[in-house]
Write a protein that holds these residues in place. Structure first.
Motif, PDB file in Angstrom:
ATOM      1  N   ALA A  99       0.821  -1.223   0.000  1.00 41.32           N
ATOM      2  CA  ALA A  99       0.000   0.000   0.000  1.00 41.32           C
ATOM      3  C   ALA A  99       0.850   1.266   0.000  1.00 41.32           C
ATOM      4  CB  ALA A  99      -0.968   0.005   1.179  1.00 41.32           C
ATOM      5  N   VAL A 100       2.033   1.198  -0.601  1.00 42.42           N
ATOM      6  CA  VAL A 100       2.925   2.355  -0.671  1.00 42.42           C
ATOM      7  C   VAL A 100       2.720   3.139  -1.969  1.00 42.42           C
ATOM      8  CG1 VAL A 100       5.342   3.094  -0.668  1.00 42.42           C
ATOM      9  CG2 VAL A 100       4.625   1.204   0.786  1.00 42.42           C
ATOM     10  N   ILE A 101       2.374   2.455  -3.068  1.00 47.80           N
ATOM     11  CA  ILE A 101       2.129   3.115  -4.345  1.00 47.80           C
ATOM     12  C   ILE A 101       0.778   2.662  -4.904  1.00 47.80           C
ATOM     13  CG2 ILE A 101       4.589   3.278  -4.905  1.00 47.80           C
ATOM     14  CD1 ILE A 101       4.182   0.952  -6.882  1.00 47.80           C
ATOM     15  N   THR A 102       0.262   3.421  -5.848  1.00 50.93           N
ATOM     16  CA  THR A 102      -0.964   3.020  -6.524  1.00 50.93           C
ATOM     17  C   THR A 102      -0.622   1.984  -7.595  1.00 50.93           C
ATOM     18  OG1 THR A 102      -0.712   4.962  -7.947  1.00 50.93           O
ATOM     19  CG2 THR A 102      -2.209   5.162  -6.082  1.00 50.93           C
ATOM     20  N   TYR A 103      -1.643   1.508  -8.291  1.00 52.87           N
ATOM     21  CA  TYR A 103      -1.461   0.390  -9.229  1.00 52.87           C
ATOM     22  C   TYR A 103      -0.485   0.767 -10.336  1.00 52.87           C
ATOM     23  CZ  TYR A 103      -2.788  -3.828 -11.751  1.00 52.87           C
ATOM     24  OH  TYR A 103      -2.768  -5.055 -12.370  1.00 52.87           O
ATOM     25  N   HIS A 104       0.491  -0.072 -10.586  1.00 53.89           N
ATOM     26  CA  HIS A 104       1.615   0.250 -11.463  1.00 53.89           C
ATOM     27  C   HIS A 104       1.519  -0.359 -12.862  1.00 53.89           C
ATOM     28  CE1 HIS A 104       2.202  -3.369  -9.145  1.00 53.89           C
ATOM     29  NE2 HIS A 104       2.958  -3.838 -10.117  1.00 53.89           N
ATOM     30  N   ARG A 105       0.640  -1.321 -13.055  1.00 55.61           N
ATOM     31  CA  ARG A 105       0.485  -1.885 -14.410  1.00 55.61           C
ATOM     32  C   ARG A 105      -0.574  -1.062 -15.138  1.00 55.61           C
ATOM     33  NH1 ARG A 105       0.859  -6.775 -11.431  1.00 55.61           N
ATOM     34  NH2 ARG A 105       2.860  -7.796 -11.747  1.00 55.61           N
ATOM     35  N   THR A 106      -0.158   0.067 -15.651  1.00 52.90           N
ATOM     36  CA  THR A 106      -1.123   1.013 -16.198  1.00 52.90           C
ATOM     37  C   THR A 106      -0.476   1.893 -17.256  1.00 52.90           C
ATOM     38  OG1 THR A 106      -2.584   2.855 -15.621  1.00 52.90           O
ATOM     39  CG2 THR A 106      -0.571   2.649 -14.349  1.00 52.90           C
ATOM     40  N   ASP A 107      -1.288   2.446 -18.139  1.00 56.15           N
ATOM     41  CA  ASP A 107      -0.793   3.420 -19.101  1.00 56.15           C
ATOM     42  C   ASP A 107      -1.405   4.800 -18.841  1.00 56.15           C
ATOM     43  OD1 ASP A 107      -3.373   2.994 -19.866  1.00 56.15           O
ATOM     44  OD2 ASP A 107      -2.918   2.317 -21.906  1.00 56.15           O
ATOM     45  N   THR A 108      -1.965   4.990 -17.658  1.00 56.12           N
ATOM     46  CA  THR A 108      -2.523   6.291 -17.284  1.00 56.12           C
ATOM     47  C   THR A 108      -1.705   6.900 -16.140  1.00 56.12           C
ATOM     48  OG1 THR A 108      -4.422   7.478 -16.361  1.00 56.12           O
ATOM     49  CG2 THR A 108      -4.222   5.149 -15.809  1.00 56.12           C
ATOM     50  N   PRO A 109      -1.385   8.202 -16.211  1.00 63.36           N
ATOM     51  CA  PRO A 109      -0.616   8.843 -15.147  1.00 63.36           C
ATOM     52  C   PRO A 109      -1.481   9.385 -14.001  1.00 63.36           C
ATOM     53  CG  PRO A 109      -0.881  10.376 -16.946  1.00 63.36           C
ATOM     54  CD  PRO A 109      -1.562   9.086 -17.375  1.00 63.36           C
ATOM     55  N   ASN A 110      -2.766   9.047 -13.992  1.00 60.19           N
ATOM     56  CA  ASN A 110      -3.652   9.554 -12.945  1.00 60.19           C
ATOM     57  C   ASN A 110      -3.202   9.093 -11.565  1.00 60.19           C
ATOM     58  OD1 ASN A 110      -5.199  10.720 -14.892  1.00 60.19           O
ATOM     59  ND2 ASN A 110      -6.755   9.128 -14.927  1.00 60.19           N
ATOM     60  N   LEU A 111      -3.299   9.987 -10.590  1.00 60.53           N
ATOM     61  CA  LEU A 111      -2.952   9.663  -9.210  1.00 60.53           C
ATOM     62  C   LEU A 111      -4.210   9.568  -8.359  1.00 60.53           C
ATOM     63  CD1 LEU A 111       0.131  11.987  -8.560  1.00 60.53           C
ATOM     64  CD2 LEU A 111       0.159   9.519  -8.817  1.00 60.53           C
ATOM     65  N   SER A 112      -4.127   8.806  -7.311  1.00 58.89           N
ATOM     66  CA  SER A 112      -5.225   8.682  -6.367  1.00 58.89           C
ATOM     67  C   SER A 112      -5.471  10.016  -5.675  1.00 58.89           C
ATOM     68  CB  SER A 112      -4.883   7.611  -5.333  1.00 58.89           C
ATOM     69  OG  SER A 112      -5.597   7.802  -4.143  1.00 58.89           O
ATOM     70  N   ASP A 113      -6.730  10.464  -5.638  1.00 59.58           N
ATOM     71  CA  ASP A 113      -7.072  11.702  -4.927  1.00 59.58           C
ATOM     72  C   ASP A 113      -6.697  11.602  -3.456  1.00 59.58           C
ATOM     73  OD1 ASP A 113      -8.035  12.848  -7.219  1.00 59.58           O
ATOM     74  OD2 ASP A 113     -10.131  12.281  -6.846  1.00 59.58           O
ATOM     75  N   GLU A 114      -6.914  10.414  -2.886  1.00 56.17           N
ATOM     76  CA  GLU A 114      -6.588  10.217  -1.468  1.00 56.17           C
ATOM     77  C   GLU A 114      -5.086  10.349  -1.235  1.00 56.17           C
ATOM     78  OE1 GLU A 114      -7.226   6.887   2.099  1.00 56.17           O
ATOM     79  OE2 GLU A 114      -7.879   6.455   0.055  1.00 56.17           O
ATOM     80  N   ALA A 115      -4.299   9.755  -2.142  1.00 54.31           N
ATOM     81  CA  ALA A 115      -2.839   9.820  -1.998  1.00 54.31           C
ATOM     82  C   ALA A 115      -2.336  11.251  -2.163  1.00 54.31           C
ATOM     83  CB  ALA A 115      -2.174   8.903  -3.023  1.00 54.31           C
ATOM     84  N   VAL A 116      -2.876  11.975  -3.151  1.00 56.73           N
ATOM     85  CA  VAL A 116      -2.481  13.370  -3.363  1.00 56.73           C
ATOM     86  C   VAL A 116      -2.830  14.209  -2.130  1.00 56.73           C
ATOM     87  CG1 VAL A 116      -2.922  15.452  -4.725  1.00 56.73           C
ATOM     88  CG2 VAL A 116      -2.642  13.249  -5.873  1.00 56.73           C
ATOM     89  N   GLY A 117      -4.019  13.980  -1.575  1.00 54.13           N
ATOM     90  CA  GLY A 117      -4.428  14.706  -0.367  1.00 54.13           C
ATOM     91  C   GLY A 117      -3.493  14.453   0.795  1.00 54.13           C
ATOM     92  N   MET A 118      -3.027  13.224   0.935  1.00 52.97           N
ATOM     93  CA  MET A 118      -2.099  12.882   2.023  1.00 52.97           C
ATOM     94  C   MET A 118      -0.765  13.607   1.838  1.00 52.97           C
ATOM     95  SD  MET A 118      -2.929   8.793   2.261  1.00 52.97           S
ATOM     96  CE  MET A 118      -1.609   8.406   3.399  1.00 52.97           C
ATOM     97  N   VAL A 119      -0.310  13.690   0.578  1.00 50.88           N
ATOM     98  CA  VAL A 119       0.949  14.394   0.297  1.00 50.88           C
ATOM     99  C   VAL A 119       0.802  15.877   0.633  1.00 50.88           C
ATOM    100  CG1 VAL A 119       2.539  15.114  -1.523  1.00 50.88           C
ATOM    101  CG2 VAL A 119       1.714  12.757  -1.463  1.00 50.88           C
ATOM    102  N   TRP A 120      -0.313  16.482   0.217  1.00 48.70           N
ATOM    103  CA  TRP A 120      -0.537  17.903   0.489  1.00 48.70           C
ATOM    104  C   TRP A 120      -0.639  18.170   1.997  1.00 48.70           C
ATOM    105  CZ3 TRP A 120      -4.562  19.723  -3.742  1.00 48.70           C
ATOM    106  CH2 TRP A 120      -3.964  19.640  -4.998  1.00 48.70           C
ATOM    107  N   ASP A 121      -1.285  17.281   2.720  1.00 53.08           N
ATOM    108  CA  ASP A 121      -1.376  17.431   4.177  1.00 53.08           C
ATOM    109  C   ASP A 121       0.011  17.422   4.809  1.00 53.08           C
ATOM    110  OD1 ASP A 121      -4.111  17.620   4.104  1.00 53.08           O
ATOM    111  OD2 ASP A 121      -4.475  15.509   4.608  1.00 53.08           O
TER     112      ASP A 121
END
Length: 315
Positions: free
Chosen positions: A279-301
């Motif tokens: 649970a350290v990173i979001t799903y990595h097998r992807t071709d989209t650069p979208n980030l989790s809103d929850e993860a971004v919020g945690m970084v901003w906090d």
């Protein structure tokens, strides 16, 4: 009665079980457990219907026992074609009647519980896509794997990607062997300034003979290299905007791991899988650069709490 949640990796079980608590049992399919047979093609014209066999009977037996005691089975395999196919094979192999398909792109309590609230059915379009890819692997690469292993003297597999890639490698190797080297000359002047050293490369194009791509006159190049006085003909200045790189997708993650850390692609994806399961990173097998809103919020906090508000973008 309890609900059974089936994920792919056994490394995810403990964390997801912690999030769901009592009333749920979390178990793993350990990836694929049903596949085409190893010692035969497993698919034939005219209908090309795959012939599947159980490749991990112990896992299937264990899941069958757990499914018998469950009121509902949630198929929580990875959110991609392979994961959708595994969910389908779980339904077929376990003969499930009461089941729902759930998927989450990050292993956080919020994401896992939200997936239960949004449970749906298996996407048979994705299952068909994966099945088509698997059949193509057999039709294109099955006959190549044996000779390739013999030639490399180690076990190697080929499929719809590896086989044409191997052909490209062979074609490129033939081009390299047929290449005739050309000796040519360049001149680079080095200047020293208050801001440090900088270099300028001599543009030899105006001095090339007809049909030449490179300067091959060594004496002329040496005479140019003796120059010590230069005139600045023109100066162009323009503002340059540098943006941070976008979040990693599968391909850029592998490229960065290879170029910066000298990690091979297989190892890079293995490490990323372990980070995802922790649970350290979001799903990595992807071709989209979208980030989790929850993860971004945690970084901003975290930035706000540490006096680094200037790193938070306006939008």
């Amino acid at each position: 009665m309890t609900a059974l949640v089936i994920v792919e990796s056994p490394n995810k079980v403990k964390k997801i079980q912690k999030y769901l608590g009592n009333g749920y049992v979390v178990a793993a399919s350990v990836g694929h457990f049903r596949d085409l047979p190893q010692k035969e093609m497993g698919v034939a014209p005219p209908r090309f219907i795959p012939k599947y066999v159980i490749t991990n009977k112990r896992v299937v037996s264990n899941l069958q026992q757990k499914a018998k005691n469950a009121e509902m089975v949630y198929l929580a395999t990875d959110p991609d074609r392979e994961g959708e196919a595994i969910a389908y094979h779980l339904r077929e192999a376990l003969r499930l009647k009461n089941y729902r398909r759930i998927a989450f792109h990050e292993i956080t309590e919020k994401a896992v519980k939200a997936s239960l609230a949004e449970a749906g059915d298996i996407d048979m379009g994705l299952v068909a896509a994966q099945e088509g890819r698997r059949v193509m692997d057999r039709l294109v690469g099955y006959r190549v794997s044996g000779p390739l292993s013999d030639r490399l003297q180690q076990r190697a597999s080929a499929g719809r990607v590896q086989t044409p890639a191997l052909r490209l490698v062979v074609d490129r190797e033939n081009e390299i062997r047929a290449f005739v080297p050309t000796n040519y000359f360049e001149v680079v002047a080095t200047f020293e300034a208050e801001t440090g050293k900088w270099e300028a490369k001599w543009d030899s194009k105006p001095y090339l003979k007809a049909g030449q791509d490179y300067l091959q006159d060594e004496a002329f190049a040496n005479s140019v290299a003796t120059l010590r006085e230069f005139t600045v003909q023109d100066i162009n200045t323009k503002p340059v905007t540098r943006k941070p790189p976008p979040p990693f997708i599968s391909s850029t993650l592998i490229q960065a791991a290879s170029s910066q850390l000298k990690i091979k692609p297989k190892k890079a994806m293995q490490l990323a899988q372990e980070l995802f399961e922790a649970a350290v990173i979001t799903y990595h097998r992807t071709d989209t650069p979208n980030l989790s809103d929850e993860a971004v919020g945690m970084v901003w906090d975290w930035l706000r709490q540490n006096g680094k508000d200037n790193y938070i973008p306006p939008a």
